[in-house]
Design an enzyme around this catalytic site. Structure first.
Site, PDB file in Angstrom:
ATOM      1  CD  GLU A   1      10.169   0.385  -7.560  1.00 38.70           C
ATOM      2  OE1 GLU A   1      10.852   0.868  -8.472  1.00 38.70           O
ATOM      3  OE2 GLU A   1      10.604  -0.991  -6.874  1.00 38.70           O
TER       4      GLU A   1
ATOM      5  CG  ASP B   1      13.441  -0.987  -4.504  1.00 41.10           C
ATOM      6  OD1 ASP B   1      13.782   0.044  -5.395  1.00 41.10           O
ATOM      7  OD2 ASP B   1      13.898  -2.283  -4.663  1.00 41.10           O
TER       8      ASP B   1
END
Lengths: 697, 697
Positions: B456, B427
């Site tokens: 990401e 993330d």
């Protein structure tokens, strides 16, 4: 890992220019301003800052130049070089917490009004700290960074801002501790005022720092966790003549008008007229003793007749080798006198270095191990089977004695440098071991960074570029065989633009003693006019082999050959330098224009323009305010006309259709032009080119 | 300099592929054949030979592959990688005196007839050992090399050739001394026969060696003076799923059809249907305990109501942090059971690694020094002034305790790898220190080279590419916002071609829990069909966030927002997986096609084709014999038609106008086409795309 390394958050990539990943040096000349670009970024939203670090390789201390972001994480800096020799540069980047704090504080202050307690503040900042980047993306970045972890909630701003003041005060104290004297005191003061401001009960805050205070703090960034680009990139800085030079080659032995063998004294007597033509480098074929074994006769015949003088490239006899002078040319004193006279005329003498030996060369007796020995014990002469060149022994660079060989070859340069020669034209360097050249050129430059090496390598592109990368200052090119518009355009663009132009410097020769291209054999005087104009205006360095060139010598040894008939390589020639058809006036004019116009003294300002006729080529050269536009008729037989299609921006002209005047430096005429489209017509014999100065009216 | 160094005459440049001058590794997958090119040359006319040296980084011994010259000094070699992990490669080159000798001997033998004593032999060889190079130049090279030192004279050939035989015998003896056993004996024999041939009186020679003898000698080149490219270039080889993967993301807590909180057991029950859809990676948002401090409520509201489940990205509470499991989801045993079931279905579980903490995370108490402390002693929460995210504490990567911090973060990966997880979706990696990722990924891979990391990072291009360079296996892309033909064409070409494709592997997502693009909000079911077809056929890896995607969930949190209404990030959802309008059948069909067609399992075979309508896009993918042609209607509202303009060569079709049949894998229909121009018409709701197999009739 050293203790700070893990905390260095800035990434530095793709520093440009760079030749072969920094294995070889970028080339520039003294006084140049060098633009450096690099991709620099960190993680998150913290501000990044960076500086260029550069220095002469011999110095310890870095000099610094600031980087500026141009958008999309590409940064640019520039610096000037004030001395010749080796330089290095690299990049340092760091997270700038103070500048981040200033940026955030502005937003906190600006938000005071908008804030409605309990409501989200602002939207995702579309382009924070970024330009020229996909907006969706950056929006999305903030969007996710914010929304996934929850919307921003707000308390009453004051205490929030007061706290920010205290954070700023800490950053200013740290800056102060890195500063000295007045700056340090000033920063302490600002920190103090921020702290007291933080104590006050205030309902509405103004931004507390003035620009001076901010700039002062930015002067003392925290470099504790700074990142360094891992390489120090090499840069070689030459003197100006390495880039801008006009060469004149001739055979000193042919400098007389009677049939006698010319001497250095005769050659010296010719220098004033060569200087008057505007040349600043005079290059002589080898001046050393010439071998007698298997000597070639006139027109390169296999058997020499009595009195044949032989090829200067068959070097060495009982009188000596590469450090000796051919008896008939004179003494070392005569040569010294020639060099001295040349200096007074602002001409440099360039010598030809051809590392090969006649069978009579002293090295053959003293160091037979420097040559290939055949199974029958004889020394291997030059061969290109079935062709044999028994008058020449090539050097064997795979000899076990290579260290001594290298030293001796190097000493040839050292010898002539000591005699005042600082420019060398190296014969067929691509047929000698390239690692030797790399070492030898570096060795010469350690004590003589001013020395210029011109590579006479007519070979495959990668090999020519390779020799430039390992140190050759200038290189011969394919120009001699580039005749058509598209050939000239493609080739000149390639060699005058990065990456090639970062390490390769062209020297354009329309002819040499080895190269009489068919175009000159058949094109008449107009061809000679056209080609010298192209050479003198397309590149900053060019040269001719004279007097063959200015006298339009055009007869080949035989049909289909590029050899001259009665080539001076094998016999004496007498030249009628008073010939009324000589191109001396044109060449003199060209060299004067080259000296008066900085645009012609660099290669980086060349741009090609459209013109509606395949036989016409149009190009401009620009340096600062100085702009010249050349239009040349490539057809030596017919008048050609057409309409230009000029890129006005490249020429620094207004982009509208206003008129401007163009003054032809060759004809002296002036025309009123306007816009991109103008009619041109060029007569090949009268004058095959315009060399135009542009002046917006 | 070591004693041979000065005698190494071969230059090796520009070895490709290379990422940032070899600072970072080129990426490939196991089984790939890797093409390597390099510029390789020596001085003079001696023949050069070269070989590629490659090996797994852990092994000592090089493996070798031969280089072949492709012309103009560019050489190519290739090798295959048979194991995952780190590899290195470099280039070795040398002068091949034997092959030079063979070449010259042929010329000597051929010349026997032509030779007339005393006459020059042959002309300059126009292209000796060179192709695709300016002929003038090469001619000129030989020309100068020959003529300047005199024309070749010839004696009677025999003794000349006999001497050449003796030279060859010496070279063969040397080869023999480098060979062993049978080869050594054979070479000795050939050498002997050459010698005796040299003794004979012969008037006309034939070429004395057969091809076997030549090849045998070439097997044992003299590497004594060989040159090595100075760098060992890094290559990272992943397993196939690093390149070819189909991802399905869902929230396990929403895997029930009642209102209750879903468990791993519920999620496990869904796996068979996901496997039936053809997905091979199932990715879960964070499964860890969720913080209560400043917990967000439904629709990301600032205040949570009783029973609100909170955002899984607000990680950590009294139950634990990144190594713990949210109580409501179940136990470590339940998770193990889920992983085990997934494995049986050939599905891998991918976990979300989000290195950030809720105020309740154990790290906050145990290691407050890992966070930023504000002047008031409180810990700095996430901010994007004036927005505040008090439910999240970012990690301070400039902490003095960074070594321990790095170890602890690394241990999170180690923990879940131990639990059978080998794929991680990271993330916002671009908001954590990039040097940490570089170290952490390398550390994980030292013991687990099979691990896949998906970045990401929705941020600026250089930062996204930077993360790929330092080790991320796959990356999210801008695909979600690339809607028009020119946008898709330009962007997909950029990320599927070198240099980018050497280190960056795209994973295309039409939606994520954070990204409901406006196009999907307004385009209806046709938009969802179109985007998943594009994602599944443009790149080898793609993914969807379901069941939101297959059920065409399209309501935004508010106008202009890309957030979902009733986002699963903040609340439980129940999904009607039986919905007859679900896209499950289409997605199942797409994944089956992806598995049946190798062309869709790589990114390097993508080519775009012309089609006469801006709303239609045409592209093909090719791998060996497998060729697919896709044509997609980008307009979700209207039927669009046009004429294709296909590059038949790219499609492996005959270049004439012959007919061929195209079979649509989506509709099952077959059409007879011919040539480049064919009519297509696509109805957005019925089926917005053709996925065509081409068969020449």
């Amino acid at each position: 890992m050293k203790s700070s390394e893990g905390r260095s958050r800035v990434i530095i990539e793709d520093v440009q220019p760079q030749v072969d990943c920094g294995v070889h040096a970028v080339k520039r000349i003294v006084g140049d301003t060098i633009k450096i670009s690099s991709v620099i970024y960190g993680d998150g939203h913290d501000h990044v800052d960076a500086r260029l670090c550069y220095r002469p390789a011999r110095e310890r201390e870095w000099r610094y130049a600031p980087f500026r972001e141009r958008g999309n994480d590409v940064w640019e800096a520039e610096f000037s070089v004030d001395a010749i020799g080796a330089w290095v540069y690299t990049v340092q980047g760091w997270i700038d917490h103070f500048s981040t704090w200033v940026h955030d504080l502005h937003k906190r202050i600006d938000a005071q009004e908008q804030l409605v307690p309990g409501e989200p503040a602002g939207g995702p900042e579309q382009n924070e700290g970024v330009t020229a980047v996909d907006e969706n993306t950056v929006a999305q970045e903030d969007f996710i960074a914010s929304k996934k972890v929850g919307v921003g909630i707000t308390t009453r701003p004051p205490n929030d801002i007061a706290l920010a003041f205290r954070t700023g005060a800490i950053l200013l104290d740290q800056a102060s501790s890195r500063a000295r004297g007045e700056d340090a005191r000033a920063l302490k003061t600002v920190a103090g005022s921020l702290r007291s401001l933080a104590e006050k009960k205030i309902d509405h805050y103004e931004f507390p720092l003035d620009e001076d205070a901010i700039q002062l703090a930015l002067k003392y960034p925290d470099l504790g966790f700074a990142s360094m680009f891992p390489k120090e990139l090499p840069l070689w800085v030459d003197r100006e003549r390495a880039q801008f030079s006009s060469w004149y080659e001739f055979f000193p032995r042919s400098s007389r008008t009677d049939e006698k063998h010319g001497t250095f004294a005769d050659a010296t007597a010719l220098l004033p007229s060569i200087a008057a033509m505007g040349f600043d480098v005079v290059y002589f074929p080898p001046i050393h003793p010439i071998g007698t074994a298997f000597r070639k006769g006139k027109n390169n015949s296999v058997v020499a007749e009595a009195g044949d003088v032989g090829s200067p490239w068959a070097i060495g006899n009982a009188d000596g080798g590469h450090k000796a002078i051919l008896r008939e040319l004179g003494t070392m004193q005569d040569f010294a006198a020639l060099v001295e006279r040349a200096e007074k005329l602002n001409i440099e003498i360039a010598l030809d270095i051809a590392f090969q030996c006649s069978p009579d060369h002293p090295w053959v007796k003293e160091h037979p191990e420097w040559f290939k020995i055949r199974p029958d014990g004889t020394i291997q002469y030059a061969e290109n089977p079935p062709k044999k060149y028994q008058d020449i022994y090539p050097i064997n660079f795979e000899t076990a004695d290579w260290r001594l060989l290298w030293k001796e070859l190097y000493s040839v340069f050292a010898f002539w440098i000591d005699k005042g020669v600082h420019i060398f034209r190296v014969d067929n360097p691509h047929t000698k071991a390239i690692p030797f050249w790399q070492w030898c050129i570096a060795e010469v430059r350690r004590s003589h960074p001013e020395v210029i090496f011109l590579a006479e390598a007519f070979t495959r592109p990668h090999v020519m570029y390779g020799l430039a990368k390992i140190g050759y200052t200038q290189s011969y090119t394919y120009f001699s065989w580039r005749l058509k518009k598209d050939e000239l355009t493609q080739y000149l663009q390639e060699i005058t633009s990065p990456p090639v132009s970062d390490f390769f410097r062209p020297n354009l020769w329309p002819n040499t003693p080895d190269i009489l291209v068919e175009f000159l054999q058949t094109g008449g005087r107009a061809a000679f006019m056209q080609r010298v104009i192209l050479a003198a205006t397309l590149a900053a360095s060019y040269g001719i082999y004279g007097p063959a060139y200015e006298l339009c010598e055009h007869l080949p040894a035989k049909p289909g050959s590029e050899e001259y008939l009665y080539s001076e390589k094998y016999q004496l020639r007498t030249w009628n330098r008073e010939d009324p058809n000589s191109l001396v006036p044109l060449i003199t004019q060209l060299n004067r224009i080259r000296h008066e116009h900085p645009a012609l003294q660099r290669n980086d300002g060349l741009r090609f323009h459209g013109v509606s006729n395949e036989n016409l080529i149009a190009y401009s050269k620009r340096s600062g305010e100085d702009v010249l536009l050349m239009i040349v008729n490539l057809d030596p037989h017919n008048t050609q006309s057409g309409w230009t299609d000029l890129s006005l921006a490249e020429l620094g002209l207004p982009l509208n259709d206003e008129t401007y005047s163009v003054h032809d430096l060759l004809s002296g005429e002036t025309y009123a032009w306007h816009g991109s489209y103008n009619y041109v017509e060029l007569h090949p014999e009268k004058m095959p080119a315009h060399v135009l100065v542009l002046r917006a009216d």
